[in-house]
Design a protein around this motif. Structure first.
Motif, mmCIF file in Angstrom:
data_model
loop_
_atom_site.group_PDB
_atom_site.id
_atom_site.type_symbol
_atom_site.label_atom_id
_atom_site.label_comp_id
_atom_site.label_asym_id
_atom_site.label_seq_id
_atom_site.Cartn_x
_atom_site.Cartn_y
_atom_site.Cartn_z
ATOM 1 N N MET A 128 0.846 -1.193 0.000
ATOM 2 C CA MET A 128 0.000 0.000 0.000
ATOM 3 C C MET A 128 0.883 1.245 0.000
ATOM 4 N N PRO A 129 0.545 2.248 -0.817
ATOM 5 C CA PRO A 129 1.357 3.462 -0.827
ATOM 6 C C PRO A 129 1.454 4.104 0.554
ATOM 7 N N ARG A 130 2.543 4.805 0.767
ATOM 8 C CA ARG A 130 2.746 5.560 2.005
ATOM 9 C C ARG A 130 2.379 7.019 1.731
ATOM 10 N N PHE A 131 1.370 7.512 2.434
ATOM 11 C CA PHE A 131 0.836 8.839 2.158
ATOM 12 C C PHE A 131 1.430 9.877 3.116
ATOM 13 N N ALA A 132 1.707 11.057 2.558
ATOM 14 C CA ALA A 132 2.211 12.184 3.341
ATOM 15 C C ALA A 132 1.223 13.339 3.231
ATOM 16 N N ALA A 133 0.850 13.901 4.355
ATOM 17 C CA ALA A 133 -0.046 15.058 4.360
ATOM 18 C C ALA A 133 0.742 16.313 4.007
ATOM 19 N N ASN A 134 0.223 17.094 3.075
ATOM 20 C CA ASN A 134 0.852 18.361 2.739
ATOM 21 C C ASN A 134 0.332 19.442 3.681
ATOM 22 N N LEU A 135 1.167 19.879 4.596
ATOM 23 C CA LEU A 135 0.728 20.782 5.655
ATOM 24 C C LEU A 135 0.594 22.235 5.205
ATOM 25 N N SER A 136 0.984 22.533 3.981
ATOM 26 C CA SER A 136 0.730 23.872 3.457
ATOM 27 C C SER A 136 -0.705 24.015 2.973
ATOM 28 N N MET A 137 -1.311 22.906 2.537
ATOM 29 C CA MET A 137 -2.677 22.934 2.028
ATOM 30 C C MET A 137 -3.671 22.282 2.980
ATOM 31 N N MET A 138 -3.261 21.211 3.629
ATOM 32 C CA MET A 138 -4.155 20.490 4.535
ATOM 33 C C MET A 138 -4.028 21.059 5.958
ATOM 34 N N TYR A 139 -5.076 20.895 6.725
ATOM 35 C CA TYR A 139 -5.124 21.356 8.128
ATOM 36 C C TYR A 139 -4.923 22.869 8.230
ATOM 37 N N ALA A 140 -5.319 23.591 7.183
ATOM 38 C CA ALA A 140 -5.163 25.042 7.198
ATOM 39 C C ALA A 140 -6.035 25.704 8.255
ATOM 40 N N GLU A 141 -6.976 24.954 8.833
ATOM 41 C CA GLU A 141 -7.806 25.471 9.918
ATOM 42 C C GLU A 141 -7.028 25.584 11.226
ATOM 43 N N LEU A 142 -5.788 25.074 11.248
ATOM 44 C CA LEU A 142 -4.947 25.090 12.446
ATOM 45 C C LEU A 142 -3.687 25.912 12.203
ATOM 46 N N PRO A 143 -3.092 26.484 13.261
ATOM 47 C CA PRO A 143 -1.758 27.090 13.116
ATOM 48 C C PRO A 143 -0.769 26.048 12.600
ATOM 49 N N PHE A 144 0.240 26.490 11.869
ATOM 50 C CA PHE A 144 1.107 25.557 11.164
ATOM 51 C C PHE A 144 1.712 24.498 12.080
ATOM 52 N N LEU A 145 2.267 24.885 13.205
ATOM 53 C CA LEU A 145 2.958 23.926 14.049
ATOM 54 C C LEU A 145 2.013 22.940 14.730
ATOM 55 N N GLU A 146 0.722 23.227 14.731
ATOM 56 C CA GLU A 146 -0.258 22.280 15.272
ATOM 57 C C GLU A 146 -0.713 21.254 14.237
ATOM 58 N N ARG A 147 -0.365 21.468 12.994
ATOM 59 C CA ARG A 147 -0.815 20.571 11.935
ATOM 60 C C ARG A 147 -0.120 19.215 11.978
ATOM 61 N N VAL A 153 3.634 9.335 -1.240
ATOM 62 C CA VAL A 153 2.635 10.000 -2.075
ATOM 63 C C VAL A 153 2.146 11.208 -1.297
ATOM 64 N N GLY A 154 2.501 12.391 -1.760
ATOM 65 C CA GLY A 154 2.129 13.616 -1.063
ATOM 66 C C GLY A 154 0.717 14.052 -1.424
ATOM 67 N N CYS A 155 -0.090 14.319 -0.409
ATOM 68 C CA CYS A 155 -1.479 14.737 -0.612
ATOM 69 C C CYS A 155 -1.513 16.264 -0.671
ATOM 70 N N GLU A 156 -1.258 16.798 -1.856
ATOM 71 C CA GLU A 156 -1.144 18.239 -2.028
ATOM 72 C C GLU A 156 -2.458 18.784 -2.605
ATOM 73 N N TYR A 157 -3.474 18.779 -1.765
ATOM 74 C CA TYR A 157 -4.778 19.260 -2.219
ATOM 75 C C TYR A 157 -5.402 20.181 -1.184
ATOM 76 N N ARG A 158 -6.389 20.956 -1.649
ATOM 77 C CA ARG A 158 -7.140 21.850 -0.770
ATOM 78 C C ARG A 158 -8.429 21.159 -0.356
ATOM 79 N N PRO A 159 -8.589 20.791 0.899
ATOM 80 C CA PRO A 159 -9.816 20.116 1.335
ATOM 81 C C PRO A 159 -11.057 20.952 1.036
ATOM 82 N N ARG A 160 -12.129 20.252 0.663
ATOM 83 C CA ARG A 160 -13.387 20.956 0.366
ATOM 84 C C ARG A 160 -13.952 21.613 1.608
ATOM 85 N N ALA A 161 -13.786 20.946 2.756
ATOM 86 C CA ALA A 161 -14.259 21.491 4.037
ATOM 87 C C ALA A 161 -13.142 21.234 5.051
ATOM 88 N N GLY A 162 -13.450 20.656 6.202
ATOM 89 C CA GLY A 162 -12.392 20.325 7.152
ATOM 90 C C GLY A 162 -11.508 19.211 6.629
#
Length: 262
Positions: free
Chosen positions: A1-20, A237-246
Motif C-alpha cells: 500500500m502506498p505511504r501517504f504524506a499530508a501536505n501541511l501547506s494545504m491540509m489542516y489550514a484550519e490550524l496554526p502551522f505547528l499544530e498541523r 505519495v504527497g497529498c497536495e490538495y485543498r480540502p473541500r471542508a475540514g
C-alpha cells in the motif's frame, strides 16, 4: 500500500502551522510535506516530527520573493549565487529535520531570456546543487507544473523534466511527478508513470480539475495507487490538495482505500 504524506501547506489550514503535525499523525499519516519551512526554526519542526512519529518527506528550496510572484529562480541567469545560497539554507533545514528530498523550483521564464538560455542555466544549477546534496544522502527534485495554475512556469511536461535530468547527469536528481499537474497538461498518467518510474523521486496527488480530495473528478486514484504497488514504487505519495471542508472530515477517500486494501 502506498505511504501517504499530508501536505501541511494545504491540509489542516484550519490550524496554526505547528499544530498541523499532531493533527496529521492523529489522522494516521506517517509522513508530512510542505512548501516552505523558513518562517519556523529547524528545531521547532524537528521537535514536532519527533513528538508525533512523523517523517518529513519533502519541502522546497526558498522560492525568491513569493509574495511578488516569484516561483523559484533555478532557470534565471544572473541569480546563480542566490540559488546556491538558498540551497545552503534548505540543506540546513533538511539535515536538522531528517528530510531526504528537496524540490528546486525552476521559476518563471524571465522576460527577455530565451528558453534555450534559461534551460542551460537550469541544468547547470541543478547539476551543481545535486552534487552538493549527494554526500548528505539527499535527492534533489524538479517538478513539471501546469500552466493554468502557474502561467509562465519554465517546466511543464514529464518528458521535458526527464530530459533535463538526463542532461544534468546526476544520479540523485529526479522528477517530482504530480498527477494533478500531469493530468491537466498531458494526461495518460499511468503510461507516463510506467515509462518514467525509475526517474521519479516523489509523487503528489489531488483531484482534477478543482484540486480537492482525490475522490472526485477526472482521475481514478485507487487504480493508480494499485499500479504504484504493482510497480514497486518505494517513496511517499504527497497529498497536495485543498480540502473541500475540514481536512479530517475529508479523509474518507483514504479510509476507504486502506480498508479495501487491508
Amino acid at each position: 500500500m502506498p505511504r501517504f504524506a499530508a501536505n501541511l501547506s494545504m491540509m489542516y489550514a484550519e490550524l496554526p502551522f505547528l499544530e498541523r503535525f499532531e493533527a496529521a499523525a492523529r489522522d494516521g499519516f506517517e509522513a508530512v510535506e510542505f512548501l516552505f519551512p523558513y518562517e519556523h526554526s529547524p528545531q521547532d519542526i524537528a521537535t514536532r516530527l519527533q513528538n508525533h512519529g512523523l517523517t518529513q518527506a519533502l519541502f522546497n528550496l526558498p522560492p525568491g520573493d513569493w509574495a511578488a510572484g516569484e516561483r523559484g529562480m533555478a532557470c534565471h541567469p544572473g541569480r546563480e549565487a542566490e540559488f546556491a545560497a538558498d540551497l545552503d539554507i534548505a540543506l540546513t533545514y533538511a539535515q536538522a529535520i531528517g528530510c531526504q528530498r528537496l524540490h528546486a523550483m525552476a521559476g518563471l521564464l524571465p522576460a527577455g531570456v530565451s528558453f534555450e538560455m534559461a534551460r542551460g542555466v537550469y541544468v547547470n544549477n541543478l547539476r551543481r546543487a545535486a552534487e552538493r546534496c549527494a554526500p548528505l544522502g539527499i535527492t534533489l527534485l524538479i517538478e513539471p507544473i501546469n500552466t493554468r495554475d502557474m502561467p509562465g512556469y519554465f517546466l511543464n511536461f514529464q518528458q521535458q523534466a526527464h530530459d533535463i535530468v538526463t542532461e544534468a547527469g546526476a544520479p540523485n536528481l529526479k522528477v517530482q511527478m504530480d498527477w494533478y499537474h500531469c493530468q491537466i497538461m498531458e494526461g495518460d498518467i499511468c503510461r507516463r508513470l510506467e515509462k518514467h518510474l525509475d526517474g521519479v523521486g516523489h509523487i503528489q496527488i489531488a483531484g482534477v480539475p478543482d484540486r480537492h480530495e482525490p475522490d472526485e473528478g477526472e482521475v481514478h486514484h485507487p487504480f493508480l495507487f494499485d499500479r504504484l504497488d504493482a510497480l514497486g514504487y518505494p517513496g511517499f505519495v504527497g497529498c497536495e490538495y485543498r480540502p473541500r471542508a475540514g481536512t479530517s472530515e475529508g479523509l474518507g477517500w483514504l479510509k476507504r482505500y486502506r480498508a479495501t486494501r487491508a
